[in-house]
Structures are given as C-alpha cells and as structure tokens.
Design a protein around this motif. Structure first.
Motif, PDB file in Angstrom:
ATOM      1  N   LEU A 180       0.822  -1.211   0.000  1.00 36.39           N
ATOM      2  CA  LEU A 180       0.000   0.000   0.000  1.00 36.39           C
ATOM      3  C   LEU A 180       0.858   1.264   0.000  1.00 36.39           C
ATOM      4  CD1 LEU A 180      -2.919  -1.118   2.346  1.00 36.39           C
ATOM      5  CD2 LEU A 180      -2.999  -0.797  -0.146  1.00 36.39           C
ATOM      6  N   ARG A 201      -5.566  -0.861  -7.680  1.00 33.11           N
ATOM      7  CA  ARG A 201      -5.430   0.507  -8.179  1.00 33.11           C
ATOM      8  C   ARG A 201      -3.964   0.972  -8.214  1.00 33.11           C
ATOM      9  NH1 ARG A 201     -10.448   1.198  -5.252  1.00 33.11           N
ATOM     10  NH2 ARG A 201      -9.359   1.940  -3.404  1.00 33.11           N
ATOM     11  N   LEU A 202      -3.080   0.216  -7.587  1.00 31.78           N
ATOM     12  CA  LEU A 202      -1.678   0.638  -7.528  1.00 31.78           C
ATOM     13  C   LEU A 202      -0.914   0.208  -8.770  1.00 31.78           C
ATOM     14  CD1 LEU A 202      -0.889  -0.155  -3.799  1.00 31.78           C
ATOM     15  CD2 LEU A 202      -1.254   2.077  -4.826  1.00 31.78           C
ATOM     16  N   LYS A 252      -7.925  -1.935  -3.330  1.00 33.65           N
ATOM     17  CA  LYS A 252      -6.892  -0.885  -3.168  1.00 33.65           C
ATOM     18  C   LYS A 252      -5.624  -1.278  -3.918  1.00 33.65           C
ATOM     19  CE  LYS A 252      -8.271   0.371   1.492  1.00 33.65           C
ATOM     20  NZ  LYS A 252      -7.872   0.158   2.894  1.00 33.65           N
ATOM     21  N   ARG A 270       1.847  -8.793  -4.937  1.00 40.05           N
ATOM     22  CA  ARG A 270       0.438  -8.395  -5.034  1.00 40.05           C
ATOM     23  C   ARG A 270      -0.412  -9.549  -5.570  1.00 40.05           C
ATOM     24  NH1 ARG A 270      -1.249  -3.445  -8.821  1.00 40.05           N
ATOM     25  NH2 ARG A 270      -0.347  -4.865 -10.337  1.00 40.05           N
ATOM     26  N   HIS A 276       3.408   1.559  -2.010  1.00 37.47           N
ATOM     27  CA  HIS A 276       4.021   1.625  -3.338  1.00 37.47           C
ATOM     28  C   HIS A 276       3.676   2.944  -4.003  1.00 37.47           C
ATOM     29  CE1 HIS A 276       6.211  -0.526  -6.393  1.00 37.47           C
ATOM     30  NE2 HIS A 276       5.359  -0.096  -7.299  1.00 37.47           N
TER      31      HIS A 276
END
Length: 157
Positions: free
Chosen positions: A121, A156-157, A153, A137, A123
């Motif tokens: 999170l 979305r990274l 969440k 991930r 990142h």
C-alpha cells in the motif's frame, strides 16, 4: 555487481525459485545450488530457506518435517538479519501459508501478511521493484490473503 559475476544475484534467484516451485527437477537443482551458499546475505538466506521447503515438498514423509524445520530456522536467521525486507517476508509467507497448521510452523503468516499489505500500500515507496511488487500483489490477492477492499486498493496501484 552483474548477475554473471554473482550467481546468487536476487533476480536470478527469483527466476530459479519460480521454476523450482512448479517443477520437481528444477526444485532439486535449486536446492543443490542454494545448499552451497555460505554467506550471510539475508535475502539469499531466505531463498535458501525456500529451497529447503521445496525439498520438503518433494521428500518422503519421513524427511518432510526435518526439511521444513530446517527451512523455518533459516527463515528466522534471514528475518533477524533484515526484518524489514519485503522479499524475505514474502518468501516466508509463501512457505508458511502452505504448511499444514498441525505442524505449528506457520506462526508468522498473519504478521507477514500484514507487513506485506502495508508495504504494498506504500508503493511506489515500498522498497519493491516493479517485478517484485507484481509478484507479491498477485500472491496476496490470488491466494485470498487480503480482504476484498484491500484487494481493490491493491488493484489501483
């Protein structure tokens, strides 16, 4: 240092580990290669522990526990040397989360899962390169190690 000059370079180990995880022959070759490692690099020690765990997977029932206990000791050593390294925590989680709970050798699963989630999170400031980030991930999401909202969440990274 180039990968050619250092056979224990992490990108090289990563590829070998991924092959060893799915192929018995590659697993034996990886274990033999890692058994020769005598230095104290924390990440390489974690791969050595993972190689020991793969050896346990392919061993007779009689030897499985011995190899898993050895892997557990090696993970302890690697984490002591570098507790904040996400790759070490990932390797330990990937091994411990696959062990039968009755062995009592999976005591770091929740701690490592939370550590890795927090790391991801963060990142791009996670300390993971793009390849490692994607690998960790995918593992956490595909294996159901994170909640649905955390999975979203991470997506979305």
């Amino acid at each position: 240092m180039s990968t050619e000059a250092n056979p224990y370079a992490v990108p090289h180990l990563r590829r070998q580990y991924q092959q060893a995880a799915t192929n018995k022959e590659a697993g034996e070759k990886f274990h033999k290669f890692m058994a020769a490692y005598t230095q104290q690099n924390a990440v390489v020690l974690a791969y050595k522990a993972a190689a020991e765990a793969i050896r346990a997977r392919d061993a007779s029932m009689f030897n499985k526990l011995t190899y898993v206990q050895q892997a557990s000791k090696q993970f302890e050593q690697a984490v002591k040397l570098d507790a904040d390294n996400p790759e070490i925590r990932f390797l330990r989680l990937s091994v411990e989360s696959n062990l039968p709970s009755f062995l009592g050798l999976s005591q770091h699963v929740d701690e490592d899962r939370q550590f890795l989630l927090d790391t991801l999170l963060n990142h791009p400031n996670s300390g993971l390169d793009a390849e490692s980030f994607g690998l960790v991930r995918s593992f956490l999401v595909e294996r159901g190690h994170v909640s649905e909202s955390d999975a979203q969440k991470l997506a979305r990274l």
